[in-house]
Design a protein around this motif. Structure first.
Motif, mmCIF file in Angstrom:
data_model
loop_
_atom_site.group_PDB
_atom_site.id
_atom_site.type_symbol
_atom_site.label_atom_id
_atom_site.label_comp_id
_atom_site.label_asym_id
_atom_site.label_seq_id
_atom_site.Cartn_x
_atom_site.Cartn_y
_atom_site.Cartn_z
ATOM 1 N N ARG A 47 0.830 -1.210 0.000
ATOM 2 C CA ARG A 47 0.000 0.000 0.000
ATOM 3 C C ARG A 47 0.861 1.255 0.000
ATOM 4 N NH1 ARG A 47 -5.277 -0.344 1.303
ATOM 5 N NH2 ARG A 47 -5.198 1.514 2.602
ATOM 6 N N ALA A 50 1.709 1.713 -3.513
ATOM 7 C CA ALA A 50 0.548 2.225 -4.248
ATOM 8 C C ALA A 50 0.265 3.691 -3.933
ATOM 9 C CB ALA A 50 -0.674 1.382 -3.901
ATOM 10 N N LEU A 52 -1.278 4.457 -1.066
ATOM 11 C CA LEU A 52 -2.470 4.449 -0.214
ATOM 12 C C LEU A 52 -2.108 4.613 1.262
ATOM 13 C CD1 LEU A 52 -4.388 1.518 -1.957
ATOM 14 C CD2 LEU A 52 -4.714 3.974 -2.272
ATOM 15 N N PRO A 72 -1.572 8.493 -5.624
ATOM 16 C CA PRO A 72 -1.655 7.187 -6.312
ATOM 17 C C PRO A 72 -1.875 7.324 -7.819
ATOM 18 C CG PRO A 72 -2.953 7.140 -4.307
ATOM 19 C CD PRO A 72 -2.459 8.547 -4.448
ATOM 20 N N GLN A 73 -2.732 8.281 -8.207
ATOM 21 C CA GLN A 73 -3.077 8.377 -9.642
ATOM 22 C C GLN A 73 -1.904 8.845 -10.496
ATOM 23 O OE1 GLN A 73 -4.614 10.060 -7.156
ATOM 24 N NE2 GLN A 73 -5.383 12.039 -7.809
ATOM 25 N N ILE A 77 0.474 3.144 -11.689
ATOM 26 C CA ILE A 77 0.385 1.777 -11.194
ATOM 27 C C ILE A 77 -1.073 1.314 -11.325
ATOM 28 C CG2 ILE A 77 2.250 1.827 -9.493
ATOM 29 C CD1 ILE A 77 -0.175 2.489 -7.508
ATOM 30 N N MET A 79 -3.804 -1.596 -9.404
ATOM 31 C CA MET A 79 -3.837 -2.492 -8.245
ATOM 32 C C MET A 79 -5.069 -3.403 -8.314
ATOM 33 S SD MET A 79 -3.115 -1.412 -4.377
ATOM 34 C CE MET A 79 -3.396 -2.435 -2.961
ATOM 35 N N PHE A 81 -7.364 -5.591 -5.877
ATOM 36 C CA PHE A 81 -7.610 -5.674 -4.439
ATOM 37 C C PHE A 81 -8.157 -7.054 -4.045
ATOM 38 C CE2 PHE A 81 -7.619 -1.245 -5.384
ATOM 39 C CZ PHE A 81 -7.170 -0.608 -4.250
ATOM 40 N N ASP A 83 -10.751 -7.638 -2.180
ATOM 41 C CA ASP A 83 -12.215 -7.686 -2.342
ATOM 42 C C ASP A 83 -12.640 -7.172 -3.708
ATOM 43 O OD1 ASP A 83 -12.472 -8.648 0.230
ATOM 44 O OD2 ASP A 83 -12.367 -6.639 1.083
ATOM 45 N N ALA A 85 -12.836 -4.653 -5.283
ATOM 46 C CA ALA A 85 -13.060 -3.202 -5.354
ATOM 47 C C ALA A 85 -13.667 -2.791 -6.687
ATOM 48 C CB ALA A 85 -11.750 -2.446 -5.089
ATOM 49 N N LEU A 86 -14.615 -3.570 -7.157
ATOM 50 C CA LEU A 86 -15.322 -3.174 -8.378
ATOM 51 C C LEU A 86 -16.418 -2.186 -7.986
ATOM 52 C CD1 LEU A 86 -15.683 -6.656 -10.116
ATOM 53 C CD2 LEU A 86 -13.940 -4.911 -10.497
ATOM 54 N N TYR A 87 -16.661 -1.220 -8.865
ATOM 55 C CA TYR A 87 -17.686 -0.225 -8.563
ATOM 56 C C TYR A 87 -19.055 -0.883 -8.789
ATOM 57 C CZ TYR A 87 -13.456 2.416 -9.330
ATOM 58 O OH TYR A 87 -12.166 2.852 -9.279
ATOM 59 N N SER A 99 -10.759 4.135 -15.386
ATOM 60 C CA SER A 99 -9.450 4.791 -15.256
ATOM 61 C C SER A 99 -9.048 5.487 -16.558
ATOM 62 C CB SER A 99 -8.389 3.774 -14.867
ATOM 63 O OG SER A 99 -8.274 2.806 -15.885
ATOM 64 N N ARG A 146 -9.459 -4.432 -15.277
ATOM 65 C CA ARG A 146 -9.384 -3.007 -14.960
ATOM 66 C C ARG A 146 -7.928 -2.569 -14.800
ATOM 67 N NH1 ARG A 146 -12.599 -0.991 -9.787
ATOM 68 N NH2 ARG A 146 -10.891 -2.060 -8.770
ATOM 69 N N ARG A 150 -5.081 -0.312 -18.733
ATOM 70 C CA ARG A 150 -4.372 0.975 -18.769
ATOM 71 C C ARG A 150 -2.917 0.829 -19.170
ATOM 72 N NH1 ARG A 150 -4.611 2.916 -13.295
ATOM 73 N NH2 ARG A 150 -2.368 3.108 -13.542
#
Lengths: 365, 318
Positions: A47, A50, A52, A72-73, A77, A79, A81, A83, A85-87, A99, A146, A150
């Motif tokens: 993290r 990243a 974070l 981070p942006q 990079i 990442m 996750f 879980d 972390a999908l929207y 992104s 995801r 990029r």
């Protein structure tokens, strides 16, 4: 070209230091896995890379840029996750395109990239679905999609397979390996599962209590563990570790495990251990280096005869548990070599594969 | 054959399950469900459905407590929509008064985000902000009447102390400021409640979504409108529906603060209904007003829920 360098990296939460100055270099296109037990600082380290988590001291470099102060942006990079972390309110396509929308890509380019990534991950038919309409494995693929859409400098994976069932985990492991071969992006992967680490990594970083215990290829950390911790962490079952004493034998060295067991140190290793004669050591031997020897000559002083205390048949082989000096030892023996608890088991330790550790420091000798 | 002792026979009888009154399990569950529903349903039918039905019947009649009922057709509705200026004022004021909901929600969202952040003593702030909600509305009205008072009111005192005004402002007595002043009090009262609902919604949004968004390149503002707002939609619409209900039924605050005045500047449909029924004894006309208010109100509630995707108040982050 993308390398990641950690220089004397520290992390404190208030007064508590959780990462104690670690150094690591991840090479271009390398797949490095940080592995260790819960609370060892591996996720915190990831993290910090990243962006974070703030860095308390030290530096993180991505290529020739110190990214300590970059958001981070701006680190280029991606990442994945634990879980996913999908929207949840966006479709798979929107999740993957998210992104790209903030990086100046036009609509046709976004579409092209998302479709290409979806094709690589076999999720083209899921693009209109919402995350909650997907299975765990599909969600994981979308999360990876995801990330790859990029084409970032570095992929970071934070225990991405730990929410999947055992079977899916094995297949996703293969997918990640294939993906890395295909896109060849520098990757740092965090897991507590040493099997995952062994199978995926170019190099493994074994962490314990905020420190790096060993960095090496899967072969190195398995066959030449740098410490008792590594020996006890890598492998399933882990290395047998027994308190012992190094003694001088008639024509060399021996390691005494119990009153009736003194095993000769192979000639190739004698010089390395010569200074430790008379001192206590920790003797380490992998279960597969304990060889079944039903017809072993009784006069062979390396032959160990013990009563089987527990048997775990695994199909391809059988784990047999017995005791030496009051400590449990496990051997990986051929199937059906021992059929019943209480049977006498005769084994020969493969001394070329043995390891000795300093009991005070825990480090390999 | 084995024999049983008396002790064993007693123990066996005790172990044996009692035969239920209703044999089938499914039927038992249905009966139980209705038994639980009966108290609430009784109150709902007695105090909601029957009066509403009675109002509906009344709205098509000429009726007073002292005279027999007579069919009136649409007379009251014609009167209301074609000739009654006070009804139009009350309707307009009610629509304006409904703005307390969106204004309150915007303010509550800001506060919820603030007390959801890592600020110190956030628990204390949450309590302080919520404190206004459990206060009795009559108490809120009295407090705000004092705050607005021309002679001893806090607002006039502050404005004069700062030299911003020469003459005190008659907040509640002026046609131009009365409605806005009452709305401010209404917003203050419901703000804490909105904040709690929105805070719950915020806390249900997993932190890793923001982390993923920040890695994906979304700055704070983009995270707010691409992550926070869409995921808060059920909570926001729950607040909206509750706020609209509150503004439609905000009788006591108006009654205590302005009693609908000056003139009809703060007259709402609900206060006008009360005035028609209990001050002017036009129960039939008040019945028609109630029916219109109900239709108006239920339409807005259904619309709000529809816009919310039919899941106002739902918490589902998966």
């Amino acid at each position: 070209m993308a390398t990641v360098t950690l220089n004397s990296l520290y992390k404190n939460y208030g007064e508590t230091e959780v990462v104690h100055g670690i150094d690591l270099e991840v090479g271009h296109q390398e797949f490095v896995v940080l592995v260790g037990p819960s609370g060892c600082g591996k996720s915190t380290t990831l993290r910090m890379v990243a962006g974070l988590e703030d860095i308390t001291r030290g530096e993180i470099w991505i290529d020739d840029t110190c990214v300590n102060e970059l958001e981070p942006q701006h680190r280029d990079i991606a990442m994945v996750f634990q879980d996913y972390a999908l929207y949840p309110h966006m479709s798979v396509f929107q999740n993957m395109a998210f992104s790209l929308q903030y990086r100046g890509h036009d609509k046709s380019d976004i579409r092209r990239r998302v479709l290409a990534a979806a094709d690589i991950l076999n999720i083209s038919e899921l693009l209109e679905r919402r995350p909650k309409q997907l299975s765990g494995g599909q969600r994981q693929r979308v999360a990876m999609g995801r990330a790859i859409v990029r084409d970032p400098k570095v992929f970071l994976f934070d225990e991405p397979l730990s929410n999947l069932d055992a079977k899916l985990r094995v297949s996703m492991r293969g997918e990640i390996k294939k993906l890395h071969r295909r896109v060849a992006t520098t990757s740092i992967y965090v897991t507590h599962d040493q099997v995952e680490a062994m199978t995926l990594a170019d190099r493994i970083v074994i962490m314990n209590a905020g420190n790096i215990e060993q960095i090496g290829t899967p072969d190195e950390v398995y066959s030449k563990p740098a410490s008792v911790f590594v020996a006890g962490f890598v492998g399933s079952p882990t290395m047998n570790l027994l308190p012992a004493e190094l003694t001088a034998a008639d024509d060399g060295l021996a390691v005494r495990l119990d009153n009736d067991i003194a095993l000769r140190i192979p000639e190739t290793k004698r010089q390395r251990y010569a200074n430790y004669v008379g001192q206590p050591v920790v003797f380490g031997l992998r279960p597969e280096n304990i060889l079944w020897s039903p017809n072993g000559a009784a006069q062979n002083d390396a032959l160990i005869r013990r009563t089987a205390e527990e048997i775990e048949p695994l199909g391809s082989d059988t784990l047999v548990f017995f005791s030496i000096g009051g400590r449990e030892v496990v051997g990986r023996l051929p199937p059906n070599s021992v059929r019943r608890i209480g049977e006498t088991v005769s084994v020969l330790p493969e001394m070329d594969a043995m390891q000795l550790f300093d009991p005070a420091s825990g480090k390999a000798i | 054959m084995a024999t049983t002792t008396p002790e064993e026979a007693i123990a066996g009888a005790l172990r044996r399950p009692r035969k239920p009154l209703i044999a089938k399990r499914r039927h038992r569950q249905v009966v139980l469900t209705y038994l639980f529903l009966i108290p609430a349903a009784t109150v709902f039918i007695l105090y909601r459905l029957i009066p509403l039905g009675w109002n509906f019947v009344l709205s098509f009649q000429f009726w007073s407590p002292t005279a027999p009922a007579e069919f009136a057709g649409l007379y009251h509705y014609e009167e209301m929509f074609l000739f009654d200026d006070v009804f139009r004022d009350a309707l307009k004021n009610t629509l304006i008064y409904m703005l307390t909901a969106p204004i309150g929600i915007i303010m509550a969202l800001g506060l919820a985000m603030l007390v959801n952040s890592q600020i110190r003593s956030r628990g204390l702030y949450r309590t302080l902000i919520f404190l206004s909600y459990p206060l009795m509305t009559v108490g809120v009205g009295i407090i705000w009447r004092w705050l607005y008072d021309e002679k001893v009111g806090l607002f006039n005192f502050i404005l004069r102390s700062l030299g911003l005004i020469d003459e005190p402002i008659a907040f509640l007595e002026s046609f131009s400021t009365a409605l806005a002043s009452v709305m401010a009090a209404a917003i203050w009262q419901i703000l804490g409640f909105f904040m709690i609902i929105l805070l719950t919604g915020l806390q249900n949004i997993p932190e890793h979504l923001y982390e993923a968004a920040s890695i994906d390149g979304a700055n704070r503002w983009r995270q707010f409108y691409r992550i926070t707002l869409p995921l808060l939609r059920p909570s926001i619409f729950l607040c909206l529906i509750i706020g609209i209900i509150a503004s439609f039924t905000s009788f006591d605050l108006i009654f205590v603060m302005t009693n609908g005045g000056p003139g009809h500047a703060t007259e709402l449909l609900i206060t006008y209904i009360y005035r028609s029924a209990f001050q002017l004894s036009q129960f039939d006309y008040a019945g028609a007003l109630t029916v219109v208010m109900f239709v108006f109100f239920i339409t807005i509630a259904i619309l709000a829920n529809f816009v919310a995707g039919g899941d106002a108040g739902k918490v589902d982050i998966n």
